[in-house]
Motif scaffolding. Structure first.
Motif, short mmCIF file in Angstrom:
data_model
loop_
_atom_site.label_atom_id
_atom_site.label_comp_id
_atom_site.label_asym_id
_atom_site.label_seq_id
_atom_site.Cartn_x
_atom_site.Cartn_y
_atom_site.Cartn_z
N ALA A 273 -12.33 -41.82 16.60
CA ALA A 273 -13.64 -42.45 16.42
C ALA A 273 -14.16 -42.24 15.00
N MET A 274 -13.98 -41.03 14.47
CA MET A 274 -14.42 -40.77 13.09
C MET A 274 -13.60 -41.59 12.11
N ASP A 275 -12.31 -41.71 12.37
CA ASP A 275 -11.44 -42.52 11.51
C ASP A 275 -11.91 -43.98 11.52
N THR A 276 -12.25 -44.48 12.70
CA THR A 276 -12.75 -45.85 12.82
C THR A 276 -14.02 -46.03 12.00
N LEU A 277 -14.98 -45.12 12.16
CA LEU A 277 -16.23 -45.23 11.40
C LEU A 277 -16.01 -45.04 9.91
#
Length: 191
Positions: free
Chosen positions: A138-142
């Protein structure tokens, strides 16, 4: 200002450094996530020395900054690209409301409060508690999607205004008092 090399997005965690807040899972997620991502941790508590040691063990010293207890939350929110809230247990989620009000996207663990507030993939991203792999994804996506960050931030701010602004809260109280008045009046009319 917080990192020698400020290239890449900055995530912000605002929390007490306590086992219930899941900062250990966040550090493991940071290790598994994109190397360009930096993490500011604003808060203090009984787990601070253990968490600093974990960050060192994970070779995250140059990517994390433990800021201690801070009164300049607004400045920190302005300095970050998104907020991360990995709490295992969170009854409400004031951090969610603070992120929304600041116009920042948020990724949070699906604990009580955040799962009640956040509409997944609309007003924020939700991951399972204690899931460093899911949190890293999720952090990678954001970190890599500015358009998504902008969309989530705008939807979060709209949700805040609709449900938690002064006007929204005052309107809800007026509705409750109006309903009570109408019920009382209806009861008296039948007596």
């Amino acid at each position: 200002a917080y990192f020698a090399q400020s290239r890449g997005p900055i995530a912000l965690a605002l929390c007490r450094l306590h086992p219930s807040k899941g900062v250990d899972a966040l550090l493991r997620a940071l290790k598994a996530g994109p190397e360009c991502l930096r993490l500011l941790i604003a808060g203090d508590g009984p787990e601070r020395s253990r968490l600093e040691a974990l960050a060192a063990d994970l070779s995250l010293a140059g990517r994390t900054a433990f800021l201690g207890w801070r009164r300049d939350r607004r400045a920190l929110l302005e300095a970050c690209d998104f907020v991360v809230h990995p709490a295992r247990h969170e009854p409400l989620g004031n951090v969610v409301l603070e992120a929304w009000l600041a116009g920042k996207p948020i990724v949070a663990a699906r604990s009580e409060g955040p799962s009640w507030l956040i509409e997944d993939e609309r007003t924020g991203l939700l991951v399972e508690p204690d899931d460093p792999t899911g949190l890293a994804a999720a952090m990678d996506t954001l970190a890599g999607d500015t358009a998504l960050r902008d969309r989530l931030a705008a939807a979060g701010l709209n949700a805040y205004r609709a449900r938690f602004s002064e006007d929204a809260i005052a309107g809800a109280y007026i509705d409750v008092f109006t309903e009570w008045r109408d019920r009382i009046s209806a009861g008296r009319g039948r007596a």
